[in-house]
Structures are given as C-alpha cells and as structure tokens.
Design an enzyme around this catalytic site. Structure first.
Site, PDB file in Angstrom:
ATOM      1  N   ALA A  16       0.838  -1.165  -0.117  1.00  0.00           N
ATOM      2  CA  ALA A  16      -0.021  -0.056  -0.084  1.00  0.00           C
ATOM      3  C   ALA A  16       0.822   1.218   0.043  1.00  0.00           C
ATOM      4  O   ALA A  16       0.680   2.252  -1.038  1.00  0.00           O
ATOM      5  CB  ALA A  16      -0.870   0.013   0.935  1.00  0.00           C
ATOM      6  N   ARG A  18       4.178   1.468  -0.805  1.00  0.00           N
ATOM      7  CA  ARG A  18       4.931   1.349  -1.558  1.00  0.00           C
ATOM      8  C   ARG A  18       4.465   1.977  -3.047  1.00  0.00           C
ATOM      9  O   ARG A  18       5.118   2.583  -3.997  1.00  0.00           O
ATOM     10  CB  ARG A  18       5.932   0.382  -1.661  1.00  0.00           C
ATOM     11  CG  ARG A  18       7.320   0.227  -2.637  1.00  0.00           C
ATOM     12  CD  ARG A  18       7.918  -0.746  -2.267  1.00  0.00           C
ATOM     13  NE  ARG A  18       7.319  -2.182  -1.970  1.00  0.00           N
ATOM     14  CZ  ARG A  18       6.780  -3.007  -3.068  1.00  0.00           C
ATOM     15  NH1 ARG A  18       7.349  -2.691  -4.276  1.00  0.00           N
ATOM     16  NH2 ARG A  18       6.372  -4.130  -2.802  1.00  0.00           N
ATOM     17  N   ARG A  19       3.341   1.240  -3.295  1.00  0.00           N
ATOM     18  CA  ARG A  19       3.012   1.221  -4.644  1.00  0.00           C
ATOM     19  C   ARG A  19       1.505   1.692  -4.896  1.00  0.00           C
ATOM     20  O   ARG A  19       1.275   2.734  -5.774  1.00  0.00           O
ATOM     21  CB  ARG A  19       2.784  -0.050  -5.191  1.00  0.00           C
ATOM     22  CG  ARG A  19       4.277  -1.014  -5.200  1.00  0.00           C
ATOM     23  CD  ARG A  19       4.392  -1.872  -6.225  1.00  0.00           C
ATOM     24  NE  ARG A  19       4.281  -1.468  -7.516  1.00  0.00           N
ATOM     25  CZ  ARG A  19       4.434  -2.189  -8.579  1.00  0.00           C
ATOM     26  NH1 ARG A  19       4.462  -3.683  -8.490  1.00  0.00           N
ATOM     27  NH2 ARG A  19       4.802  -1.759  -9.814  1.00  0.00           N
ATOM     28  N   SER A  37      -4.917   1.281  10.999  1.00  0.00           N
ATOM     29  CA  SER A  37      -3.970   0.302  11.681  1.00  0.00           C
ATOM     30  C   SER A  37      -4.177   0.023  12.869  1.00  0.00           C
ATOM     31  O   SER A  37      -4.977   0.485  13.552  1.00  0.00           O
ATOM     32  CB  SER A  37      -2.351   0.697  11.633  1.00  0.00           C
ATOM     33  OG  SER A  37      -1.570  -0.083  11.969  1.00  0.00           O
ATOM     34  N   TYR A  58      -9.364  -1.578  12.322  1.00  0.00           N
ATOM     35  CA  TYR A  58     -10.017  -1.464  10.963  1.00  0.00           C
ATOM     36  C   TYR A  58     -11.500  -1.424  10.947  1.00  0.00           C
ATOM     37  O   TYR A  58     -12.038  -0.850  10.020  1.00  0.00           O
ATOM     38  CB  TYR A  58      -9.775  -2.877  10.146  1.00  0.00           C
ATOM     39  CG  TYR A  58      -8.386  -3.480  10.339  1.00  0.00           C
ATOM     40  CD1 TYR A  58      -7.427  -2.433   9.822  1.00  0.00           C
ATOM     41  CD2 TYR A  58      -7.948  -4.576  10.412  1.00  0.00           C
ATOM     42  CE1 TYR A  58      -6.030  -2.724   9.931  1.00  0.00           C
ATOM     43  CE2 TYR A  58      -6.597  -5.106  10.640  1.00  0.00           C
ATOM     44  CZ  TYR A  58      -5.661  -4.087  10.282  1.00  0.00           C
ATOM     45  OH  TYR A  58      -4.352  -4.282  10.135  1.00  0.00           O
ATOM     46  N   LYS A  97      -4.307  -9.784  -4.058  1.00  0.00           N
ATOM     47  CA  LYS A  97      -4.444 -11.302  -4.148  1.00  0.00           C
ATOM     48  C   LYS A  97      -3.591 -12.136  -2.952  1.00  0.00           C
ATOM     49  O   LYS A  97      -2.945 -11.530  -2.607  1.00  0.00           O
ATOM     50  CB  LYS A  97      -3.663 -11.417  -5.935  1.00  0.00           C
ATOM     51  CG  LYS A  97      -2.562 -10.819  -5.977  1.00  0.00           C
ATOM     52  CD  LYS A  97      -1.235 -11.517  -5.029  1.00  0.00           C
ATOM     53  CE  LYS A  97       0.013 -10.693  -5.144  1.00  0.00           C
ATOM     54  NZ  LYS A  97       0.847 -11.609  -3.939  1.00  0.00           N
ATOM     55  N   TYR A 237      15.403 -13.737  -8.814  1.00  0.00           N
ATOM     56  CA  TYR A 237      14.300 -13.003  -9.256  1.00  0.00           C
ATOM     57  C   TYR A 237      14.014 -13.404 -10.688  1.00  0.00           C
ATOM     58  O   TYR A 237      14.815 -13.171 -11.397  1.00  0.00           O
ATOM     59  CB  TYR A 237      14.409 -11.444  -8.957  1.00  0.00           C
ATOM     60  CG  TYR A 237      13.015 -10.545  -9.523  1.00  0.00           C
ATOM     61  CD1 TYR A 237      11.968 -10.481  -8.602  1.00  0.00           C
ATOM     62  CD2 TYR A 237      13.059 -10.361 -10.812  1.00  0.00           C
ATOM     63  CE1 TYR A 237      10.898 -10.010  -9.218  1.00  0.00           C
ATOM     64  CE2 TYR A 237      11.944  -9.613 -11.103  1.00  0.00           C
ATOM     65  CZ  TYR A 237      10.728  -9.374 -10.320  1.00  0.00           C
ATOM     66  OH  TYR A 237       9.730  -8.450 -10.911  1.00  0.00           O
TER      67      TYR A 237
END
Length: 346
Positions: A16, A18-19, A37, A58, A97, A237
């Site tokens: 969340a 970072r992207r 949180s 939450y 996912k 990777y």
C-alpha cells in the site's frame, strides 16, 4: 460528473505504502480519506505521509461515512473476514491477491458484493499493463502462428523467516503469494477453460510453521495447448513468460511487476532471427486503480466469475500437488489460529 471516490485503506502494508498510495496522489477520480492500523503510531505515520485521516482499528474505518470504498492489503488469511465486513458496511472493495484462500469463500464474497450492488475486485495489476495487450495483438496477427504452449515463471529470493509469507495461518506460501501470477497469465492468453494435469509443491519450515516455498504446475486447454508454470520463494528474481507458436515464439521479461517508468521489451523469434520490440512505459498500478474506480462509477457490480475461476485453479493445483517433504498442509480453509507473530503488515 461523479465526485471522486473516497477510499479507505485497511492497514499500511508495504504494498500500500510503496505502490498503491503513491498512485492515488494525482488522480482526480479518487481521494484518500483514511488509513487504518491496529497500531495508532503506524496509522498516524502513514496518514501524515499521504495527507489523510488516521484510524486505529479496521472496524473503525468501516464505520466512517466519508469512505465509499476500501483497499484491503492484509495477509490472505484475513481477507475473508475483512472483505465480508467491508461489504456488509456498504463499501466497494479492492482486495489484494489472492481474494481469499478458499474457493467457497471467494464465491460467497462475490455473491455478497453483487447482492449489495457493490464492486469487488481482486488486485492482480499486471493484466492492466499495455505490454500484454501488445503480445495479444502479435498473436492475433499470426506473428508466431498457432499457439502451442505457454511457460511462465515468477520466483523471488528468500525473505526473512518472520515474514508473513511463511505463516500458514495467515495464508502464506509460494502458491498463494506468487503462483497466482503464472495462473493468471495462462488465463489471460489461453482462457479460463484450463485443466490442471499435474502439480508439485515443495515445503520448508520457518517460524515453526511449514508452508510451500516453491512449486510448479502443468495446465492444458481443451485443444491441447499446455501451460508450464513455476513459482517460488527461494530462487533468483524471475518474472517472465514465453509463448511458443507453430512459426515462432514471444518472450516477455519483467512481466508481472514492472515499475511505471520501465520501457517493456518483447522479443519475437522466428526462423529468420529475433526482433526486439521496445514499448513505451506504462503504469499498471494506476491502470488497475482506474479500472476499479471506473467499475464503481459505472455500477458494474456483477459477480466476477474470473475471481472464482482463479481460486478454483489455484486450489486444484494444491489438491493435485505431489506429496512433498515435509507434507504440505492444506490451506483450503485456514485453521482457527494458534497465536502467531504478525507484525502489522503495514
């Protein structure tokens, strides 16, 4: 014009922060309303960084009237509870996912969303990247002839033993974390009418809780096109796929998690040699968010059969997996949990 969707986030998980949250900043169709949180200090840190309200717990976020939709980046084993509670609270849901760790739960949630007229989407982002549409176009033009097989790999190096990926009670393991990507790319190019012919999972032990750390599967379409899928938490990777046809093949690297500024490359090989196609960068994170928000605006709350089919194939891979050493523990429904160490994922 519909006003911006007001979004809440259940946890400040790494993905969340970072992207997803950075991708919201410049979008006029969404406004970040709140981040929740279990740790008040963590909620405040994330909220201050992204200019929204901080919420402790939450359930408190789900009670807010200024939240239209929620993003759920919690560990997979917690998805069923919190997606269901979000839908019951009247919120649209974008869930990381896998949507859940159970076909039954996934199907139930899609029906729950449809019954409430709410949008539920599973956040596989890579299908929204333009490079895969370009590959589809090449195939449809007959550039490699008739498709014969697909090979897809997604592996990453080992994580810290305390990582949630190694905790079965939280839905950890390579199949849930990484295996869904090769399955999803097989569905993207070959369709969802796939049969799992064979599968294998290898387990490891971390934090006294063995989970699968690597695996493979062979799937087949009704007309005999094979998909060879590999995934793992214990290798270099690799994020790639190759589609072989009767006249050539197509290879894509950086297939599943390319950054927004990465110019993707597609290699097309035929009898006369190889051709490298360099495409403009594309932002799959922003595109995925846009698709979710567009579904909300358009009222597209029909049950998403693709989410259920994805869960069916993943569960079938686990069911067919060869006996592993030590034995793989079924995660079809997570056990009522013994105490686990879970650093609030974000």
């Amino acid at each position: 014009m519909m006003s911006a969707v007001r979004l809440g986030v259940l946890s400040g998980a790494d993905i969340a922060v970072r992207r997803i949250l950075p991708a919201l900043r410049d979008r006029p169709d969404v406004r970040l309303a709140a981040v929740a949180s279990r740790d008040p200090a963590k909620a405040r840190r994330v909220a201050d960084a992204f200019g929204c309200a901080a919420v402790t717990g939450y359930e408190k976020l789900l009670e807010r009237d200024d939240v239209d939709a929620v993003y759920v980046p919690l560990p997979p084993g917690l998805h069923t509870e919190w997606v269901s509670r979000a839908l019951a609270a009247g919120k649209h849901v974008l869930v990381e996912k896998p949507a859940t760790v159970s076909v039954t739960d996934t199907a139930r949630l899609t029906l729950q969303a449809a019954a409430r007229g709410l949008v539920l989407r599973e956040n596989y982002m890579f299908p929204h990247h333009a490079q895969h549409r370009a590959v589809r176009d090449l195939i449809s033009r007959g550039e490699i002839g008739r498709v014969r097989s697909l090979t897809a790999t997604f592996t990453i190096p080992p994580r810290d033993p305390a990582d949630i990926r190694y905790q079965a009670a939280l839905g950890g393991g390579a199949l849930f974390d990484l295996g869904g990507y090769p399955v999803r790319v097989a569905r993207y190019f070959l369709g969802s009418n796939l049969t799992v012919l064979a599968a294998g999972l290898r387990t490891g032990a971390a934090a006294d809780d063995p989970v699968d750390v690597a695996g493979h599967a062979v799937l087949c379409t009704t007309d005999g096109v094979l998909a060879h899928l590999t995934f793992g938490l214990d290798g270099p990777y690799r994020s790639e796929y190759r589609i072989a046809g009767s006249r050539g093949d197509i290879e894509v690297n950086r297939a599943f998690t390319p950054p927004a500024d990465h110019p993707p490359e597609i290699t097309v090989t035929r009898s006369g040699g190889s051709e490298r196609l360099v495409l403009p960068p594309d932002d799959q994170v922003g595109n995925a968010l846009g698709a979710f928000l567009r579904a909300i605006r358009e009222g597209d709350s029909h049950p998403d059969a693709g989410i259920v089919r994805q869960a069916q194939l993943v569960e079938e891979i686990r069911r067919r997996a060869c006996p592993a050493q030590p034995a793989v523990r079924s995660l079809t429904r997570p056990a009522a949990a013994p105490p686990v160490r879970w650093a609030d994922p974000g």
